[in-house]
Design a protein around this motif. Structure first.
Motif, PDB file in Angstrom:
ATOM      1  N   TRP A   1       0.838  -1.451   0.010  1.00  0.00           N
ATOM      2  CA  TRP A   1       0.131  -0.260   0.055  1.00  0.00           C
ATOM      3  C   TRP A   1       0.879   1.376   0.200  1.00  0.00           C
ATOM      4  O   TRP A   1       2.214   1.014   0.427  1.00  0.00           O
ATOM      5  CB  TRP A   1      -0.858  -0.506   1.243  1.00  0.00           C
ATOM      6  CG  TRP A   1      -0.915   0.166   2.348  1.00  0.00           C
ATOM      7  CD1 TRP A   1       0.143   1.578   3.380  1.00  0.00           C
ATOM      8  CD2 TRP A   1       0.040  -0.780   3.363  1.00  0.00           C
ATOM      9  NE1 TRP A   1       0.717   1.349   4.211  1.00  0.00           N
ATOM     10  CE2 TRP A   1       1.272  -0.238   4.061  1.00  0.00           C
ATOM     11  CE3 TRP A   1       0.416  -1.743   3.352  1.00  0.00           C
ATOM     12  CZ2 TRP A   1       1.552  -0.750   5.366  1.00  0.00           C
ATOM     13  CZ3 TRP A   1       0.872  -2.717   4.515  1.00  0.00           C
ATOM     14  CH2 TRP A   1       1.562  -2.177   5.813  1.00  0.00           C
ATOM     15  N   TRP A   2       0.528   2.086  -0.244  1.00  0.00           N
ATOM     16  CA  TRP A   2       0.650   3.699   0.029  1.00  0.00           C
ATOM     17  C   TRP A   2       0.451   3.959   1.318  1.00  0.00           C
ATOM     18  O   TRP A   2      -0.603   4.219   1.655  1.00  0.00           O
ATOM     19  CB  TRP A   2       0.706   4.923  -1.232  1.00  0.00           C
ATOM     20  CG  TRP A   2      -0.571   5.257  -1.243  1.00  0.00           C
ATOM     21  CD1 TRP A   2      -1.203   6.405  -0.974  1.00  0.00           C
ATOM     22  CD2 TRP A   2      -1.759   4.822  -2.415  1.00  0.00           C
ATOM     23  NE1 TRP A   2      -2.852   6.164  -1.371  1.00  0.00           N
ATOM     24  CE2 TRP A   2      -2.537   5.637  -2.430  1.00  0.00           C
ATOM     25  CE3 TRP A   2      -1.727   3.137  -2.730  1.00  0.00           C
ATOM     26  CZ2 TRP A   2      -3.855   5.033  -3.181  1.00  0.00           C
ATOM     27  CZ3 TRP A   2      -3.027   3.284  -3.827  1.00  0.00           C
ATOM     28  CH2 TRP A   2      -4.244   4.199  -3.516  1.00  0.00           C
ATOM     29  N   GLY A   3       1.069   5.039   2.009  1.00  0.00           N
ATOM     30  CA  GLY A   3       0.652   6.019   2.663  1.00  0.00           C
ATOM     31  C   GLY A   3       2.223   6.089   4.050  1.00  0.00           C
ATOM     32  O   GLY A   3       3.377   5.690   3.722  1.00  0.00           O
ATOM     33  N   ASP A   4       2.566   6.932   5.031  1.00  0.00           N
ATOM     34  CA  ASP A   4       3.205   6.560   5.957  1.00  0.00           C
ATOM     35  C   ASP A   4       3.283   6.177   7.141  1.00  0.00           C
ATOM     36  O   ASP A   4       2.676   4.636   6.567  1.00  0.00           O
ATOM     37  CB  ASP A   4       3.157   8.248   6.428  1.00  0.00           C
ATOM     38  CG  ASP A   4       1.988   8.310   7.288  1.00  0.00           C
ATOM     39  OD1 ASP A   4       1.180   7.364   7.410  1.00  0.00           O
ATOM     40  OD2 ASP A   4       1.780   9.475   8.140  1.00  0.00           O
ATOM     41  N   ALA A   5       4.305   6.298   7.864  1.00  0.00           N
ATOM     42  CA  ALA A   5       4.910   5.106   9.100  1.00  0.00           C
ATOM     43  C   ALA A   5       3.496   5.112   9.358  1.00  0.00           C
ATOM     44  O   ALA A   5       3.233   3.676  10.405  1.00  0.00           O
ATOM     45  CB  ALA A   5       6.080   5.832   9.520  1.00  0.00           C
ATOM     46  N   SER A   6       2.684   5.937  10.238  1.00  0.00           N
ATOM     47  CA  SER A   6       1.228   6.371  10.481  1.00  0.00           C
ATOM     48  C   SER A   6       0.342   5.446  10.734  1.00  0.00           C
ATOM     49  O   SER A   6      -0.260   4.229  11.346  1.00  0.00           O
ATOM     50  CB  SER A   6       1.072   7.217  11.355  1.00  0.00           C
ATOM     51  OG  SER A   6       0.744   8.072  10.080  1.00  0.00           O
ATOM     52  N   ARG A   7       0.130   5.281   9.033  1.00  0.00           N
ATOM     53  CA  ARG A   7      -0.882   4.008   8.079  1.00  0.00           C
ATOM     54  C   ARG A   7       0.017   3.304   8.251  1.00  0.00           C
ATOM     55  O   ARG A   7      -0.529   2.099   9.133  1.00  0.00           O
ATOM     56  CB  ARG A   7      -0.719   4.685   6.774  1.00  0.00           C
ATOM     57  CG  ARG A   7      -1.606   3.228   6.593  1.00  0.00           C
ATOM     58  CD  ARG A   7      -2.301   3.993   5.449  1.00  0.00           C
ATOM     59  NE  ARG A   7      -3.162   5.029   4.844  1.00  0.00           N
ATOM     60  CZ  ARG A   7      -3.582   5.836   4.161  1.00  0.00           C
ATOM     61  NH1 ARG A   7      -2.977   5.433   2.794  1.00  0.00           N
ATOM     62  NH2 ARG A   7      -4.560   6.707   3.654  1.00  0.00           N
ATOM     63  N   ALA A   8       1.096   2.726   8.311  1.00  0.00           N
ATOM     64  CA  ALA A   8       1.708   1.510   8.180  1.00  0.00           C
ATOM     65  C   ALA A   8       1.691   0.852  10.035  1.00  0.00           C
ATOM     66  O   ALA A   8       1.548  -0.504   9.685  1.00  0.00           O
ATOM     67  CB  ALA A   8       3.766   1.121   7.964  1.00  0.00           C
TER      68      ALA A   8
ATOM     69  N   THR B   1       4.060  -6.998   4.348  1.00  0.00           N
ATOM     70  CA  THR B   1       3.899  -6.487   4.044  1.00  0.00           C
ATOM     71  C   THR B   1       4.808  -5.602   3.757  1.00  0.00           C
ATOM     72  O   THR B   1       6.070  -4.954   3.033  1.00  0.00           O
ATOM     73  CB  THR B   1       3.049  -5.652   4.790  1.00  0.00           C
ATOM     74  OG1 THR B   1       4.326  -5.531   5.993  1.00  0.00           O
ATOM     75  CG2 THR B   1       1.825  -6.506   5.596  1.00  0.00           C
ATOM     76  N   ASP B   2       4.222  -4.267   2.378  1.00  0.00           N
ATOM     77  CA  ASP B   2       5.338  -3.978   1.953  1.00  0.00           C
ATOM     78  C   ASP B   2       4.521  -2.243   1.901  1.00  0.00           C
ATOM     79  O   ASP B   2       3.729  -2.106   1.591  1.00  0.00           O
ATOM     80  CB  ASP B   2       6.171  -4.132   0.921  1.00  0.00           C
ATOM     81  CG  ASP B   2       7.128  -3.335   0.402  1.00  0.00           C
ATOM     82  OD1 ASP B   2       7.949  -3.143   0.551  1.00  0.00           O
ATOM     83  OD2 ASP B   2       6.835  -2.180  -0.801  1.00  0.00           O
ATOM     84  N   PHE B   3       5.577  -0.979   1.926  1.00  0.00           N
ATOM     85  CA  PHE B   3       4.553   0.016   2.200  1.00  0.00           C
ATOM     86  C   PHE B   3       5.474   1.384   1.418  1.00  0.00           C
ATOM     87  O   PHE B   3       6.822   1.310   2.146  1.00  0.00           O
ATOM     88  CB  PHE B   3       3.915   0.627   2.886  1.00  0.00           C
ATOM     89  CG  PHE B   3       4.618   1.792   4.505  1.00  0.00           C
ATOM     90  CD1 PHE B   3       4.525   2.532   4.295  1.00  0.00           C
ATOM     91  CD2 PHE B   3       4.908   0.274   4.856  1.00  0.00           C
ATOM     92  CE1 PHE B   3       5.670   3.449   5.421  1.00  0.00           C
ATOM     93  CE2 PHE B   3       5.528   1.250   5.585  1.00  0.00           C
ATOM     94  CZ  PHE B   3       6.422   2.743   5.910  1.00  0.00           C
ATOM     95  N   LEU B   4       5.686   2.303   0.647  1.00  0.00           N
ATOM     96  CA  LEU B   4       6.149   3.540   0.060  1.00  0.00           C
ATOM     97  C   LEU B   4       4.692   5.039   0.323  1.00  0.00           C
ATOM     98  O   LEU B   4       3.417   4.622   0.515  1.00  0.00           O
ATOM     99  CB  LEU B   4       6.016   3.352  -1.769  1.00  0.00           C
ATOM    100  CG  LEU B   4       7.126   2.261  -1.366  1.00  0.00           C
ATOM    101  CD1 LEU B   4       7.369   2.022  -2.645  1.00  0.00           C
ATOM    102  CD2 LEU B   4       8.537   2.844  -0.796  1.00  0.00           C
ATOM    103  N   GLU B   5       5.113   5.696  -0.479  1.00  0.00           N
ATOM    104  CA  GLU B   5       4.499   6.917  -0.316  1.00  0.00           C
ATOM    105  C   GLU B   5       4.194   7.048  -1.217  1.00  0.00           C
ATOM    106  O   GLU B   5       4.224   6.310  -2.484  1.00  0.00           O
ATOM    107  CB  GLU B   5       5.982   8.095  -0.313  1.00  0.00           C
ATOM    108  CG  GLU B   5       6.156   8.359   0.887  1.00  0.00           C
ATOM    109  CD  GLU B   5       5.078   9.187   2.000  1.00  0.00           C
ATOM    110  OE1 GLU B   5       3.743   9.292   1.479  1.00  0.00           O
ATOM    111  OE2 GLU B   5       5.348   9.358   2.973  1.00  0.00           O
ATOM    112  N   TYR B   6       3.140   7.346  -1.887  1.00  0.00           N
ATOM    113  CA  TYR B   6       1.617   7.624  -2.994  1.00  0.00           C
ATOM    114  C   TYR B   6       3.019   7.378  -4.590  1.00  0.00           C
ATOM    115  O   TYR B   6       2.202   6.027  -5.213  1.00  0.00           O
ATOM    116  CB  TYR B   6       1.314   8.852  -3.311  1.00  0.00           C
ATOM    117  CG  TYR B   6      -0.276   8.960  -4.535  1.00  0.00           C
ATOM    118  CD1 TYR B   6      -0.965   7.981  -3.510  1.00  0.00           C
ATOM    119  CD2 TYR B   6       0.323   9.599  -5.803  1.00  0.00           C
ATOM    120  CE1 TYR B   6      -1.757   7.786  -4.891  1.00  0.00           C
ATOM    121  CE2 TYR B   6      -0.886   9.660  -6.150  1.00  0.00           C
ATOM    122  CZ  TYR B   6      -1.877   8.676  -6.552  1.00  0.00           C
ATOM    123  OH  TYR B   6      -2.442   8.851  -7.729  1.00  0.00           O
TER     124      TYR B   6
END
Length: 422
Positions: free
Chosen positions: A44-51, A72-77
């Motif tokens: 997903w995209w988002g910041d550390a708080s969303r993660a 799981t894995d995330f990045l900024e938009y």
């Protein structure tokens, strides 16, 4: 962050390519264990708080489904979609991932998205119990390509103290003249600027066009406005940047990845209403939400959009992907954890389970207030993501003085029309 989670914030272009090639060799799936355990990948995209919140919900899922493990894995938009383009082109996209309306048709036409209808028929995914007709949000040409996890609408997020000192009353029916006079008054005092320059935000410009009976995209997937429309829009904004009413692009860039609002550089910024949740956590400044100003005192052009979850068409585990999505959109405990981080919760079960407080409560109250202003959303055609990125990038060049308004407009139309095939 829980140990063992594959969490990344930024990678070099070479790193993205390497990851895409590696994922391609895995066939887009985390694989299966000898004991019947299945592993799926979720991005997903988002910041550390969303993660942090999302990883809590993943923990809940794994406890209920011990035979399904989730990486799981995330990045900024922007970085998320760059990486996703590489992964999907190489055949190694994550099994399940966050999505939005801007990308449904684009990746649906490329057969990247899993049609979840068969999983609904098999009883793995429940598409009942959604709010405000959101169960239809992920349907394209009869295919169910995504399921909403939250809904939101555009708003003005503003600094309460600064607006009160300036005597600005942001309320239903207020006009652009009201808003312009207010932000000019704030900026002339010195220090904080009246507003961010949102001239490169496609969704915001779409609202202004809709107030004029137009739209960013037409129903048949073309640009719904003329060069003269964009020249006026960018010229007006550039003038306000130069005269100090709006914050300079240089200062906005320096604040990134934080917004100019949460950096306390401006008194207002147009964005999706749920962004107030993230921004409020980044500053002690009191913020509030207001409807979009109008041309005629009535029509705001606002519509209801949503963040969604999609499955990868080449996943080796479509049933498990469907089970995961079902849990994430219906499980009440997930709603309690996520709150309105991704918008007002999409299903009745989660909406009723969560009791909003603080910024979340502001979002709930705001959406109730503007319900009668909401209009149908214009479908986003294939090529939307390219047009959106070009709109933002080219306005940035104009705002920095690297290109003239006329040059920027011509460049945008050239790139957008090519992306849209028009």
């Amino acid at each position: 962050m829980r140990a063992g989670r594959n969490v990344s914030m930024r990678r070099s272009a070479a790193g993205l390519l390497a990851l895409g090639l590696l994922a391609a060799g895995c066939g887009g799936s985390g694989g299966s264990g000898g004991d019947g355990t299945v592993t799926i990948r979720y991005s997903w995209w988002g910041d550390a708080s969303r993660a942090k919140l999302i990883n809590e919900t993943v923990d809940l899922f794994e406890k209920k489904h011990p035979k399904i493990k989730v990486k799981t894995d995330f990045l900024e938009y922007a970085d998320f979609w760059k990486k996703f383009a590489t992964q999907s082109a190489g055949g190694g996209a994550p099994d399940v991932f966050q999505n939005s309306a801007a990308f449904l048709r684009e990746y649906g036409d490329k057969n990247v998205l899993l049609d979840l209808n068969s999983q609904v028929e098999a009883g793995k995914l429940n598409m009942e119990g959604f709010r405000a007709g959101l169960e239809k949000a992920g349907e394209i040409d009869g295919k169910l390509l995504a399921v909403p996890v939250g809904g939101n609408t555009f708003s003005l997020i503003y600094n309460v103290e600064e607006f009160e000192k300036a005597g600005i009353e942001p309320e239903k029916g207020w006009t652009w003249d009201d808003y312009q006079a207010g932000i000019e008054k704030i900026s002339k005092k010195g220090g904080i600027k009246g507003a961010a320059s949102n001239a490169g935000v496609m969704y915001f410009y779409d609202l202004l066009l809709r107030q004029q009976g137009k739209a960013f995209f037409t129903e048949d997937g073309k640009l719904g406005f003329a060069k003269s429309d964009l020249k006026k829009w960018w010229s007006d904004n550039y003038a306000d940047v130069r005269n100090g009413t709006l914050i300079s692009q240089k200062k906005a860039d320096q604040a990134a990845p934080k917004s100019t609002m949460s950096s306390d550089l401006v008194a207002s910024e147009f964005s999706w209403d749920n962004f107030i949740v993230r921004w409020s956590a980044e500053t002690d400044t009191e913020m509030a939400l207001a409807p979009i100003p109008t041309t005629d005192g009535k029509k705001t052009g606002q519509y209801y959009s949503s963040l969604m979850l999609s499955g990868y068409a080449r996943t080796e585990h479509p049933a498990e992907v469907a089970q995961f999505i079902d849990f994430m959109v219906h499980e009440p405990e997930v709603g309690k954890v996520m709150g309105y981080n991704r918008g007002v919760l999409a299903t009745e079960a989660q909406y009723e389970a969560y009791r909003p407080e603080g910024p979340d409560k502001l979002v709930a109250e705001y959406e109730e207030e503007v319900t009668d202003l909401i209009e149908p959303m214009t479908p986003h055609p294939a090529g939307t993501s390219v047009a959106e990125a070009a709109f933002l990038r080219i306005w940035g060049d104009v705002a920095h003085g690297k290109s003239s308004v006329d040059e920027g407009v011509d460049q945008f139309f050239s790139e957008a029309e090519q992306a849209l095939g028009s």
